[in-house]
Design an enzyme around this catalytic site. Structure first.
Site, PDB file in Angstrom:
ATOM      1  N   HIS A 131       1.090  -1.325   0.132  1.00 49.63           N
ATOM      2  CA  HIS A 131       0.075  -0.024   0.042  1.00 49.63           C
ATOM      3  C   HIS A 131       0.967   1.346  -0.184  1.00 49.63           C
ATOM      4  O   HIS A 131       1.901   1.369   0.566  1.00 49.63           O
ATOM      5  CB  HIS A 131      -1.160  -0.022   1.502  1.00 49.63           C
ATOM      6  CG  HIS A 131      -1.877   1.057   1.640  1.00 49.63           C
ATOM      7  ND1 HIS A 131      -1.074   2.043   2.372  1.00 49.63           N
ATOM      8  CD2 HIS A 131      -2.589   2.338   0.945  1.00 49.63           C
ATOM      9  CE1 HIS A 131      -1.790   3.360   2.819  1.00 49.63           C
ATOM     10  NE2 HIS A 131      -2.988   2.812   1.541  1.00 49.63           N
ATOM     11  N   ASN A 133       0.841   5.810   0.327  1.00 51.72           N
ATOM     12  CA  ASN A 133      -0.370   7.213  -0.431  1.00 51.72           C
ATOM     13  C   ASN A 133       0.209   8.132  -0.215  1.00 51.72           C
ATOM     14  O   ASN A 133       0.253   8.503   1.010  1.00 51.72           O
ATOM     15  CB  ASN A 133      -1.436   6.657   0.732  1.00 51.72           C
ATOM     16  CG  ASN A 133      -2.821   7.855   1.019  1.00 51.72           C
ATOM     17  OD1 ASN A 133      -2.310   8.526   1.385  1.00 51.72           O
ATOM     18  ND2 ASN A 133      -3.043   7.742  -0.286  1.00 51.72           N
ATOM     19  N   ARG A 287     -15.928   8.703  -4.813  1.00 49.45           N
ATOM     20  CA  ARG A 287     -16.704   8.357  -5.535  1.00 49.45           C
ATOM     21  C   ARG A 287     -16.111   6.264  -5.312  1.00 49.45           C
ATOM     22  O   ARG A 287     -14.729   6.757  -4.026  1.00 49.45           O
ATOM     23  CB  ARG A 287     -15.558   7.813  -7.040  1.00 49.45           C
ATOM     24  CG  ARG A 287     -15.985   6.972  -8.121  1.00 49.45           C
ATOM     25  CD  ARG A 287     -15.316   7.096  -9.166  1.00 49.45           C
ATOM     26  NE  ARG A 287     -15.701   6.526 -10.423  1.00 49.45           N
ATOM     27  CZ  ARG A 287     -15.232   5.567 -10.555  1.00 49.45           C
ATOM     28  NH1 ARG A 287     -14.190   4.599 -10.461  1.00 49.45           N
ATOM     29  NH2 ARG A 287     -16.134   4.447 -11.914  1.00 49.45           N
ATOM     30  N   VAL A 288     -17.409   5.651  -4.307  1.00 50.93           N
ATOM     31  CA  VAL A 288     -16.825   4.640  -3.791  1.00 50.93           C
ATOM     32  C   VAL A 288     -16.189   4.100  -4.435  1.00 50.93           C
ATOM     33  O   VAL A 288     -15.175   2.394  -4.249  1.00 50.93           O
ATOM     34  CB  VAL A 288     -18.857   4.136  -3.297  1.00 50.93           C
ATOM     35  CG1 VAL A 288     -18.212   2.812  -2.347  1.00 50.93           C
ATOM     36  CG2 VAL A 288     -19.128   4.798  -2.567  1.00 50.93           C
ATOM     37  N   GLU A 289     -16.092   3.237  -6.037  1.00 49.84           N
ATOM     38  CA  GLU A 289     -15.309   2.714  -6.289  1.00 49.84           C
ATOM     39  C   GLU A 289     -14.593   2.400  -6.178  1.00 49.84           C
ATOM     40  O   GLU A 289     -13.109   1.556  -5.839  1.00 49.84           O
ATOM     41  CB  GLU A 289     -16.285   2.022  -7.886  1.00 49.84           C
ATOM     42  CG  GLU A 289     -17.398   1.474  -8.029  1.00 49.84           C
ATOM     43  CD  GLU A 289     -17.177   0.254  -7.463  1.00 49.84           C
ATOM     44  OE1 GLU A 289     -16.390  -0.496  -7.716  1.00 49.84           O
ATOM     45  OE2 GLU A 289     -18.032  -0.956  -6.845  1.00 49.84           O
ATOM     46  N   SER A 290     -13.299   3.648  -6.373  1.00 55.00           N
ATOM     47  CA  SER A 290     -12.782   4.067  -5.994  1.00 55.00           C
ATOM     48  C   SER A 290     -11.947   3.640  -4.586  1.00 55.00           C
ATOM     49  O   SER A 290     -10.755   3.127  -4.439  1.00 55.00           O
ATOM     50  CB  SER A 290     -11.570   5.131  -6.960  1.00 55.00           C
ATOM     51  OG  SER A 290     -12.169   5.518  -8.039  1.00 55.00           O
TER      52      SER A 290
END
Length: 328
Positions: A131, A133, A287-290
């Site tokens: 991960h 970020n 955007r929930v999918e992202s």
């Protein structure tokens, strides 16, 4: 604490946006070099709100079962409820009040946020999930004056099977990137990662850590931007050699089952504790999918499962309950 600009630099927010767009391309191309499939792009916008993003998604390749390298650039109004929810983690964030009434303004605060967020789940249980970020956030008061700004982010490794040389390699390269700027950063941010990635209800960390920092505005923003860039640059050299070494190793059904159990821990952490997930789901028009891209395609929960004492699975579990110093 406004982010300064001068005649030689664009605003920090624009520089950070350019950086994440460049790093998205570099990282996806690097990861594609060890797989047989390509990432595909999914562009999205926030509808009536400002901004959008670009999700680069890979799935069902020869190496990676699922992964995403996503950037978002969003702006608009952060609701009073969103300000209150974030203030526990970001002390400088304030909810403006109406001078005539002394009450919080209904529209909240104007904000800008951009970042790159990546999670990669390989097929082979000997290959670690990873991960990364890095993000930038700033707000303005209703009259347009700056209110606050900060950077946050980090990178970490989540193996199902512990290879100490892999953990040492990943940590050492990220330490070297930070040491170029300030040798106090890695010890602080490594410790912060060990504490941040703790699955509190399990008493174990999500993986073997890495670096994590948030609400960071203690240096000039131009210097912090360079720290972020060097941290980005450490990622591919820290991860690709591990994948190349492990991706074709044979594995048993039992080892695959253990990987799915560890992925279940990953899901528990991301849905319950992860700040990025919580912030994304609270942001209007997100955007929930992202946001939920970080979840693996397959995971497992076995009732009251415990690895056999002395097993390789038990060795991994011990590393998640007793954080170690990995960097050389």
């Amino acid at each position: 604490m406004p982010a300064p600009t001068d005649s030689t630099h664009l605003p920090i927010r624009e520089q950070m946006e350019a950086l994440i767009r460049r790093k998205q391309k570099e990282i996806t191309e690097g990861l594609e070099s060890v797989d047989t499939v390509k990432f595909h792009a999914d562009e999205w916008e926030r509808g009536n709100d400002g901004g959008g993003g670009r999700s680069m998604v890979i799935s069902q390749g020869s190496t990676f079962e699922k992964g995403g390298v996503n950037i978002s650039v969003v702006y608009g109004n952060l609701t009073p409820g969103g300000v209150v929810a974030m203030k526990n983690d970001h002390a400088d964030l304030e909810l403006p009040t109406d001078p005539s009434t002394g009450l919080p303004v209904a529209e909240g605060v104007k904000f800008f946020a951009c970042g790159l967020s990546m999670v990669i789940h390989p097929f082979n249980p000997h290959c670690p999930t990873t991960h990364l970020n890095y993000r930038y956030f700033e707000t303005w008061n209703p009259d347009g004056t700056p209110q606050t700004w900060w950077f946050g982010g980090g990178a970490d490794l989540t193996p199902s099977y512990l290879y100490e040389e892999d953990a040492e390699h990943f940590h050492t390269l990220h330490k070297q990137a930070l040491d170029k700027h300030d040798k106090t950063l890695y010890p602080k941010w490594k410790k912060w990662a060990d504490e941040y990635y703790l699955i509190k209800h399990r008493g174990e960390t999500r993986g073997i850590g890495g670096t994590f920092f948030d609400d960071y505005n203690e240096k000039d923003p131009q210097e912090i931007l360079k720290i972020v860039e060097d941290s980005f640059d450490a990622f591919l050299p820290s991860y690709l050699p591990i994948i190349k070494k492990r991706k074709d190793m044979p594995y048993t059904p039992e080892e695959k089952e253990w990987q799915l159990i560890r992925r279940g821990r990953y899901v528990e952490y991301n849905l319950i504790y992860d700040r990025g997930t919580q912030f994304g789901l609270r942001t209007p028009g997100s955007r929930v999918e992202s946001i939920l891209m970080s979840l693996p395609e397959h995971a497992s929960w076995l009732y009251n499962h415990h690895p056999a004492p002395g097993s390789r699975e038990a060795k991994l579990l011990e590393a998640t309950t007793k954080p170690r110093e990995w960097a050389k």
